[in-house]
Design a protein around this motif. Structure first.
Motif, PDB file in Angstrom:
ATOM      1  N   PHE A   1       0.808  -1.214   0.000  1.00  0.00           N
ATOM      2  CA  PHE A   1       0.000   0.000   0.000  1.00  0.00           C
ATOM      3  C   PHE A   1       0.848   1.275   0.000  1.00  0.00           C
ATOM      4  O   PHE A   1       0.363   2.339   0.367  1.00  0.00           O
ATOM      5  CB  PHE A   1      -0.954   0.008   1.205  1.00  0.00           C
ATOM      6  CG  PHE A   1      -2.079  -0.967   1.085  1.00  0.00           C
ATOM      7  CD1 PHE A   1      -3.160  -0.692   0.260  1.00  0.00           C
ATOM      8  CD2 PHE A   1      -2.052  -2.169   1.778  1.00  0.00           C
ATOM      9  CE1 PHE A   1      -4.211  -1.598   0.127  1.00  0.00           C
ATOM     10  CE2 PHE A   1      -3.097  -3.071   1.656  1.00  0.00           C
ATOM     11  CZ  PHE A   1      -4.172  -2.793   0.833  1.00  0.00           C
ATOM     12  N   ALA A   2       2.108   1.156  -0.382  1.00  0.00           N
ATOM     13  CA  ALA A   2       3.008   2.315  -0.295  1.00  0.00           C
ATOM     14  C   ALA A   2       2.434   3.522  -1.038  1.00  0.00           C
ATOM     15  O   ALA A   2       2.419   4.644  -0.519  1.00  0.00           O
ATOM     16  CB  ALA A   2       4.387   1.950  -0.852  1.00  0.00           C
ATOM     17  N   PHE A   3       1.920   3.314  -2.241  1.00  0.00           N
ATOM     18  CA  PHE A   3       1.446   4.443  -3.048  1.00  0.00           C
ATOM     19  C   PHE A   3       0.224   5.098  -2.394  1.00  0.00           C
ATOM     20  O   PHE A   3       0.165   6.314  -2.228  1.00  0.00           O
ATOM     21  CB  PHE A   3       1.118   3.993  -4.478  1.00  0.00           C
ATOM     22  CG  PHE A   3       0.511   5.087  -5.305  1.00  0.00           C
ATOM     23  CD1 PHE A   3       1.295   6.169  -5.710  1.00  0.00           C
ATOM     24  CD2 PHE A   3      -0.830   5.062  -5.658  1.00  0.00           C
ATOM     25  CE1 PHE A   3       0.733   7.209  -6.462  1.00  0.00           C
ATOM     26  CE2 PHE A   3      -1.393   6.095  -6.399  1.00  0.00           C
ATOM     27  CZ  PHE A   3      -0.606   7.169  -6.802  1.00  0.00           C
ATOM     28  N   THR A   4      -0.759   4.260  -2.005  1.00  0.00           N
ATOM     29  CA  THR A   4      -1.968   4.852  -1.414  1.00  0.00           C
ATOM     30  C   THR A   4      -1.657   5.454  -0.042  1.00  0.00           C
ATOM     31  O   THR A   4      -2.253   6.460   0.340  1.00  0.00           O
ATOM     32  CB  THR A   4      -3.104   3.812  -1.308  1.00  0.00           C
ATOM     33  OG1 THR A   4      -2.598   2.642  -0.696  1.00  0.00           O
ATOM     34  CG2 THR A   4      -3.682   3.484  -2.665  1.00  0.00           C
ATOM     35  N   ASN A   5      -0.709   4.850   0.680  1.00  0.00           N
ATOM     36  CA  ASN A   5      -0.325   5.450   1.963  1.00  0.00           C
ATOM     37  C   ASN A   5       0.299   6.833   1.758  1.00  0.00           C
ATOM     38  O   ASN A   5       0.051   7.764   2.536  1.00  0.00           O
ATOM     39  CB  ASN A   5       0.657   4.548   2.713  1.00  0.00           C
ATOM     40  CG  ASN A   5      -0.036   3.330   3.299  1.00  0.00           C
ATOM     41  OD1 ASN A   5      -1.266   3.286   3.387  1.00  0.00           O
ATOM     42  ND2 ASN A   5       0.738   2.326   3.689  1.00  0.00           N
ATOM     43  N   ALA A   6       1.091   6.948   0.707  1.00  0.00           N
ATOM     44  CA  ALA A   6       1.698   8.252   0.403  1.00  0.00           C
ATOM     45  C   ALA A   6       0.607   9.255   0.042  1.00  0.00           C
ATOM     46  O   ALA A   6       0.626  10.417   0.474  1.00  0.00           O
ATOM     47  CB  ALA A   6       2.693   8.115  -0.742  1.00  0.00           C
ATOM     48  N   MET A   7      -0.355   8.784  -0.737  1.00  0.00           N
ATOM     49  CA  MET A   7      -1.493   9.652  -1.069  1.00  0.00           C
ATOM     50  C   MET A   7      -2.202  10.106   0.199  1.00  0.00           C
ATOM     51  O   MET A   7      -2.502  11.288   0.380  1.00  0.00           O
ATOM     52  CB  MET A   7      -2.509   8.889  -1.929  1.00  0.00           C
ATOM     53  CG  MET A   7      -2.222   8.869  -3.416  1.00  0.00           C
ATOM     54  SD  MET A   7      -3.538   7.927  -4.256  1.00  0.00           S
ATOM     55  CE  MET A   7      -4.971   8.947  -3.924  1.00  0.00           C
ATOM     56  N   ALA A   8      -2.467   9.138   1.086  1.00  0.00           N
ATOM     57  CA  ALA A   8      -3.215   9.447   2.317  1.00  0.00           C
ATOM     58  C   ALA A   8      -2.487  10.504   3.140  1.00  0.00           C
ATOM     59  O   ALA A   8      -3.097  11.453   3.631  1.00  0.00           O
ATOM     60  CB  ALA A   8      -3.436   8.179   3.130  1.00  0.00           C
ATOM     61  N   LYS A   9      -1.178  10.349   3.260  1.00  0.00           N
ATOM     62  CA  LYS A   9      -0.398  11.324   4.043  1.00  0.00           C
ATOM     63  C   LYS A   9      -0.472  12.705   3.398  1.00  0.00           C
ATOM     64  O   LYS A   9      -0.611  13.721   4.088  1.00  0.00           O
ATOM     65  CB  LYS A   9       1.073  10.887   4.100  1.00  0.00           C
ATOM     66  CG  LYS A   9       1.258   9.560   4.803  1.00  0.00           C
ATOM     67  CD  LYS A   9       2.238   9.684   5.950  1.00  0.00           C
ATOM     68  CE  LYS A   9       2.340   8.357   6.673  1.00  0.00           C
ATOM     69  NZ  LYS A   9       2.475   8.513   8.108  1.00  0.00           N
ATOM     70  N   THR A  10      -0.343  12.742   2.092  1.00  0.00           N
ATOM     71  CA  THR A  10      -0.342  14.029   1.392  1.00  0.00           C
ATOM     72  C   THR A  10      -1.713  14.700   1.478  1.00  0.00           C
ATOM     73  O   THR A  10      -1.808  15.914   1.707  1.00  0.00           O
ATOM     74  CB  THR A  10       0.049  13.828  -0.082  1.00  0.00           C
ATOM     75  OG1 THR A  10       1.189  12.973  -0.132  1.00  0.00           O
ATOM     76  CG2 THR A  10       0.389  15.143  -0.757  1.00  0.00           C
ATOM     77  N   ILE A  11      -2.769  13.899   1.310  1.00  0.00           N
ATOM     78  CA  ILE A  11      -4.126  14.452   1.391  1.00  0.00           C
ATOM     79  C   ILE A  11      -4.372  15.039   2.776  1.00  0.00           C
ATOM     80  O   ILE A  11      -4.936  16.125   2.932  1.00  0.00           O
ATOM     81  CB  ILE A  11      -5.178  13.347   1.101  1.00  0.00           C
ATOM     82  CG1 ILE A  11      -5.051  12.842  -0.329  1.00  0.00           C
ATOM     83  CG2 ILE A  11      -6.587  13.858   1.354  1.00  0.00           C
ATOM     84  CD1 ILE A  11      -5.719  11.500  -0.565  1.00  0.00           C
ATOM     85  N   LYS A  12      -3.894  14.305   3.788  1.00  0.00           N
ATOM     86  CA  LYS A  12      -4.048  14.760   5.172  1.00  0.00           C
ATOM     87  C   LYS A  12      -3.403  16.139   5.352  1.00  0.00           C
ATOM     88  O   LYS A  12      -4.001  17.050   5.930  1.00  0.00           O
ATOM     89  CB  LYS A  12      -3.329  13.758   6.085  1.00  0.00           C
ATOM     90  CG  LYS A  12      -4.178  13.187   7.169  1.00  0.00           C
ATOM     91  CD  LYS A  12      -3.485  12.008   7.822  1.00  0.00           C
ATOM     92  CE  LYS A  12      -2.780  12.416   9.084  1.00  0.00           C
ATOM     93  NZ  LYS A  12      -2.312  11.253   9.860  1.00  0.00           N
ATOM     94  N   VAL A  13      -2.178  16.291   4.818  1.00  0.00           N
ATOM     95  CA  VAL A  13      -1.484  17.576   4.969  1.00  0.00           C
ATOM     96  C   VAL A  13      -2.200  18.653   4.151  1.00  0.00           C
ATOM     97  O   VAL A  13      -2.446  19.765   4.636  1.00  0.00           O
ATOM     98  CB  VAL A  13      -0.009  17.446   4.527  1.00  0.00           C
ATOM     99  CG1 VAL A  13       0.695  18.799   4.621  1.00  0.00           C
ATOM    100  CG2 VAL A  13       0.713  16.407   5.388  1.00  0.00           C
ATOM    101  N   LEU A  14      -2.569  18.290   2.905  1.00  0.00           N
ATOM    102  CA  LEU A  14      -3.255  19.254   2.036  1.00  0.00           C
ATOM    103  C   LEU A  14      -4.521  19.800   2.693  1.00  0.00           C
ATOM    104  O   LEU A  14      -4.787  20.995   2.651  1.00  0.00           O
ATOM    105  CB  LEU A  14      -3.681  18.541   0.744  1.00  0.00           C
ATOM    106  CG  LEU A  14      -2.912  18.807  -0.530  1.00  0.00           C
ATOM    107  CD1 LEU A  14      -3.416  17.899  -1.638  1.00  0.00           C
ATOM    108  CD2 LEU A  14      -2.992  20.250  -0.951  1.00  0.00           C
ATOM    109  N   ALA A  15      -5.288  18.891   3.298  1.00  0.00           N
ATOM    110  CA  ALA A  15      -6.564  19.314   3.889  1.00  0.00           C
ATOM    111  C   ALA A  15      -6.349  20.036   5.213  1.00  0.00           C
ATOM    112  O   ALA A  15      -6.945  21.076   5.464  1.00  0.00           O
ATOM    113  CB  ALA A  15      -7.465  18.101   4.092  1.00  0.00           C
ATOM    114  N   LEU A  16      -5.481  19.480   6.051  1.00  0.00           N
ATOM    115  CA  LEU A  16      -5.399  20.010   7.408  1.00  0.00           C
ATOM    116  C   LEU A  16      -4.540  21.268   7.526  1.00  0.00           C
ATOM    117  O   LEU A  16      -4.734  22.053   8.443  1.00  0.00           O
ATOM    118  CB  LEU A  16      -4.916  18.921   8.373  1.00  0.00           C
ATOM    119  CG  LEU A  16      -6.040  18.105   9.031  1.00  0.00           C
ATOM    120  CD1 LEU A  16      -6.832  18.968  10.014  1.00  0.00           C
ATOM    121  CD2 LEU A  16      -7.000  17.484   8.040  1.00  0.00           C
TER     122      LEU A  16
END
Lengths: 541, 522
Positions: A131-146
């Motif tokens: 899940f490396a790619f989706t985990n990277a997405m999740a981290k980035t989305i979290k930062v983008l939103a928060l």
């Protein structure tokens, strides 16, 4: 004999009932309208759907009006509402609408952090999947939103999300701690993404569907991470120059994968449906802002017709005219005939009624960030003039506005004065020539200009370029004081907010359900929890 | 356009064995054993959206690109409860009765928790004694009885709460709106209501005077609350399901009936019903959720202004209030407008006591009945008034216009505490304090109301012919108030959500009803 018969009958029935019967309770108590784990697991749907939902929540279709449009989109000077909500006393004139502002946090916590935390748990149900790619997405989305949420309120629940104290309170991260956590999450995202950009890993075909920004393009995700890091580094430069430099130079280092320097890598979130602003325009609840039109007309900017429509009100028909922030409005009809915001980009209409896009980061923004990085003397930032002109060029390309050469060479044009022929009190809303609130900055880069003037030039052009994302525009305005915007005409803050609003107060819901956490969060602010208190990075006097 | 399709079904079956036996001349025993099963199903499909073409009300004609479209499938209910129960009644010479019951329920709504398999047990025990049969009471007493009982009643929770799932809305997956609170080891539990009751019943003066008094104390533990607002991440984001801790009700219920006149031709009987209840949240949540709740945490009940607070009462209303200095003076900003603060206690909508006074008067063939009813205590919130103030269409904004269009806030102080004369434009004032999310403190009203709840008159005409008799009657309900300080009927706010009780937002007014009937008996 008879009782004997009944007794045995009773025994049989009860044993039938209760030895076996609670067995189907689990299926009975499973909502037939829900998606059970075994079904949801197929084709990675339980990974894809939450990730899509979290991305969409950055600018949430259903909540956008109160999430962003009736605060940052207006405070940025990009837009203004012709609607006198709440009897004309509302966010637009600094009377804080608690119910509206609650939604900003509801979306951040319920639809981003909760959903991504669910996503993390769901990944553990698969075996042998990377899940490396989706985990990277999740981290980035979290930062983008928060980071957007933190830039509105300051302290935010980020690292402590879902972690209850003994009294059921949850602690906030101060804005400073939140930013440090953002950088750390971006570090993780970089190391997760790198193997995909070097070709040693490939993004699973199913996961490309989870990605409604880049369709599974890891190279672009890495660029987004770096641009985001540069954005956040620049943001904290006034308050923590050392960290800013470390993070900024990390983002700029070519070895880390590069930045979004081409419009083809712009982070455009695909709503897959109508853009919320297009819907809000349809309700006659938003129109273009006076400052944006003032700059675009004053600069003879060819991007103007791509960003605003001509007014339809008989008093101003055929002209480009916006509404000034916080003007007195008695009735919606007063300003609903002013210019409608447009977003007709080269790649398509961002406000498309069928397939809208949210612009989250762009090449133009990156070049303007680099121009500032160059002002700060950061490694690999290039030079100011070059970045500045490339930023303008990238923006012209993004908006299909032709060549920017002539525009970038214009050293005389300045923002146009504002005249509001429909003001409730004639002349009250006008910003005439020589008014201290009317910008005098010209376009053409001047290497000899003092750094402060260079900054104003960079931010003014960046502000135009990042339209229609009012959130980033408002944030950068607060950080730098540029571009020069028109203050509100009516101020309903009870004298609290002196000139421009600095942040939104944390809404009542988040005070009452988490009082000890809230009280500690307020301690980390530079003052009371109101719209006048400056955020951590808002340190420029 | 909004279409709802609903279907529901309930199946119920029980099996009961009963045995009655006189053990000897003095002791009578009755035993009941039984089992029952109850099965409920209910589903709703909701389709809504803007019309593609005006006045074409078809689901197929909904504009699918419009954000307001929705297709939701809801299973409102799916529940199976299986029970075994037993009861024993022992009577001694018709003087003393002892009742014991026990029941075990298994409910599907508790699936995925340990309670699903062991079920939940509840029981009761009571003893009553007919004093008038045991002792030789004075002649004026016809009947006297005392009773004491202790009962535990168990209840399951709502369906599906133990297994929150993603659902769909118009093809878009949506996460669960609420989950059991995320505290390690915690699971949702069945409700338990333990109550202790003491009561006595007397008839005197040849049954002309009767009295019935009950005092009670009940403690509801594990009361099920869904969608309460918790700190971020402790539920589905900020919404969680929890079991309450210990919510206590103590109170009195009394009824006294007196036949003032009792002759063949004329009779008049009157009854006074009185009840008093006090509610207190002794323990906020089940101790396995939080052992030491912070006293200043407030958990919003779903759908409104009601909150759960340690030490408070169920349904307490909190909201925005005026900012005040230590002496209680309203603090105004530099523009002389009142400042406000969030989350102030504003009152509780439930009445403290209820009194009903009914009369039935019979004069030959005419019967007149009426019921006066008073509810005392409690406070309600009118968002309607707040909105009308903001729009300038309420009576008080009208009065303000008549008085020169100015409002002076009495004893106002500025933020430094210095007293100021805060005279502001009435329009600005009411726009600022009113509206959809007003300074709610200004819109709290005493819920005390006394009304003529019912009046009826009937006449029977005896013909004794082909038509034996004709009966005319007229009945009016909720006729008028003798006292009501709230701008609406405080009873009208029977909200669906527990958090909305006592809050009026353009609620449909309660209505007065008048009815007539004519009955002929052949």
């Amino acid at each position: 004999m008879k009782t004997h018969f009944y007794k045995s009958c009773y025994a049989i029935i009860t044993s039938m009932l209760f030895s076996a019967c609670t067995k189907n309770f689990e299926s009975l108590n499973t909502n037939p309208a829900g998606i059970t784990e075994d079904v949801f697991k197929a084709d990675f749907k339980q990974i894809i759907l939450p990730l899509q939902n979290a991305q969409k929540a950055i600018q949430s279709s259903g909540s956008y009006q109160v999430q962003q449009n009736l605060n940052a989109d207006i405070y940025s000077g990009f837009m203004m509402s012709p609607t006198p909500f709440n009897g004309g006393i509302n966010n637009t004139n600094y009377f804080m609408m608690d119910g509206w502002n609650t939604v900003i946090l509801d979306v951040a916590y319920n639809n981003v952090l909760q959903v991504l935390s669910d996503y993390s748990k769901l990944t553990t149900t698969y075996e042998g999947v990377d899940f490396a790619f989706t985990n990277a997405m999740a981290k980035t989305i979290k930062v983008l939103a928060l980071h957007r949420t933190s830039d509105i309120f300051g302290p935010v629940i980020y690292t402590k999300f879902g972690k209850a104290n003994a009294d059921l309170s949850v602690d906030y991260d101060s804005q400073k701690d939140a930013y440090m956590a953002f950088f750390a999450d971006l570090d993780d995202a970089v190391s997760l993404l790198k193997p995909f950009t070097t070709g040693s890993k490939k993004v699973l075909a199913a996961f490309t569907k989870a990605d409604i920004i880049y369709g599974g393009n890891a190279v672009n995700w890495l660029k987004l991470v770096n641009t985001l890091r540069l954005r956040l580094a620049i943001r904290i430069n006034n308050v923590d120059a050392a960290t800013a430099r470390i993070q900024g130079e990390k983002a700029l280092a070519p070895a880390n994968g590069g930045l979004i320097t081409d419009n083809s890598a712009n982070a455009l979130l695909d709503f897959g449906m109508r853009h919320p602003i297009s819907e809000i325009i349809g309700w006659d609840d938003i129109r273009i802002g006076a400052p944006l039109v003032s700059f675009l007309t004053g600069y003879n900017d060819p991007r103007l017709p791509h960003m605003a429509a001509r007014a339809t009100d008989p008093a101003v028909a055929g002209k480009y005219i916006g509404i000034r922030n916080g003007v007195a409005i008695d009735d919606k009809s007063r300003y609903s005939g002013y210019s409608i915001p447009l977003a007709k980009a080269a790649s398509g209409d961002y406000f498309d009624p069928k397939d809208g896009k949210a612009k989250l980061a762009s090449a133009a923004e990156t070049y303007f960030l680099m121009a500032e990085a160059a002002l700060n003397g950061w490694a690999n930032a290039g030079n100011e003039a070059d970045n500045y002109n490339k930023g303008i060029a990238a923006s012209f390309e993004e908006w299909a506005a032709g060549s920017s050469a002539g525009y970038a060479n214009d050293n005389t044009s300045t923002a146009a004065p504002y005249v509001d022929p429909k003001a409730q009190v004639a002349g009250n809303n006008d910003v005439p020539v020589k008014d201290s609130n009317l910008s005098t900055i010209t376009i053409k880069w001047d290497d000899a200009a003092p750094p402060e003037q260079q900054l104003e030039r960079i931010i003014t052009q960046k502000w135009i370029a990042i339209y229609p994302d009012g959130q980033e525009a408002w944030t950068e305005f607060r950080r730098t004081g540029y571009p020069k915007l028109f203050p509100v005409v009516v101020n309903n803050s009870g004298g609290l907010i002196k000139k421009f609003i600095r942040r939104l107060p944390i809404p009542g819901k988040y005070q009452s359900n988490n009082k000890p956490g809230y009280d500690r969060a307020v301690q980390t602010l530079n003052g009371p929890d109101n719209g006048e208190t400056r955020l951590w990075w808002d340190s420029k006097k | 356009m909004n279409v709802n399709r609903t279907n529901s079904q309930t199946l119920y079956s029980d099996f009961v064995l009963q045995a009655n036996k006189n053990l000897n001349t003095d002791l009578a025993l009755s035993v009941t054993l039984g089992s029952s099963i109850q099965d409920q199903k209910g589903a709703t499909t909701n389709v809504r959206g803007a019309l593609a073409v005006p006045n074409v009300f078809m689901e197929s004609a909904i504009d699918w690109s419009n954000i307001s479209r929705a297709v939701n499938q809801n299973t409102a209910v799916r529940r199976q409860i299986q029970s075994v129960l037993g009861a024993v009644e022992l009577g001694y010479k018709d003087k003393v009765f002892i009742n014991l019951t026990d029941r075990n329920d298994w409910s599907s709504t508790l699936a995925y928790t340990p309670t699903a398999h062991r079920g939940f047990n509840y029981y009761s025990g009571g003893i009553s004694a007919v004093l008038s049969r045991i002792f030789n009471l004075p002649d004026l007493v016809d009947y006297a009885k005392v009773r004491v009982s202790y009962a535990v009643v168990g209840n399951d929770i709502d369906p599906f709460r133990t297994r929150p799932l993603y659902t769909f809305n118009a093809g878009i997956s949506t996460p669960p709106t609420s989950t059991p609170i995320r505290v390690a080891g915690y699971y949702l539990q069945p409700e338990k209501n333990k109550s202790l009751e003491l009561g006595t019943q007397w008839s005197m003066l040849k049954n002309r005077l009767s009295l019935d008094v009950t005092v009670y104390k009940s403690n509801i533990t594990n009361q099920f609350f869904q969608d309460i607002t918790v700190a971020p991440g402790l539920g589905a984001g900020t919404a969680a399901d929890v079991n309450g801790g210990n919510i206590q009700n103590t109170g009195v219920e009394a009824a006294i009936t007196f036949n003032v006149v009792k002759t063949h031709a004329v009779s008049w009987s009157t009854t006074i019903n009185y009840s008093y209840n006090q509610n207190k949240v002794i323990e906020l949540f089940n101790p396995s959720i939080v052992a030491t709740p912070s006293a200043d945490q407030k958990y919003a009940l779903s759908g409104g202004s009601g909150f759960l607070v340690q030490g408070g009462s169920f349904g307490d209303i909190y909201g925005r209030g005026f900012k005040r200095d230590a002496a209680g003076h309203i603090v105004v900003g530099s523009d002389n407008m009142p400042l406000s603060v969030n989350n102030i206690y504003l009152g509780n909508p439930n009445p403290k006591s209820i009194i009903g006074w009914s009369h039935s008067i019979n004069i030959r063939d005419v019967t007149i009945g009426f019921l006066l009813d008073g509810k005392f205590g409690g406070k309600v919130l009118s968002i309607t008034e707040a909105l009308m103030d903001q729009m300038g269409v309420s009576k008080r904004t009208g009065d303000a216009r008549d008085n020169g269009g100015k409002v002076t806030i009495p004893d106002a102080v500025d933020e430094s505490g210095k007293s100021v004369t805060a005279t502001v434009d009435a329009k600005d004032y009411y726009k600022a304090i009113g509206g959809k999310t007003p300074i709610a403190e200004a819109y709290m009203y005493d819920a005390t109301a006394i009304r003529l709840r019912e009046f009826s008159i009937s006449y029977t005409l005896k013909l004794n012919k082909l038509v034996k008799q004709i009966h005319f009657s007229a009945i009016g309900n909720n006729l008028f108030f003798l006292y009501n300080k709230a701008p609406f009927d405080p009873e009208q706010v029977a909200a669906v959500n527990p958090g909305g009780v006592g809050v009026d937002v353009f609620g449909l007014p309660t209505y007065r009803s008048l009815g007539f009937s004519l009955k002929a008996t052949l």
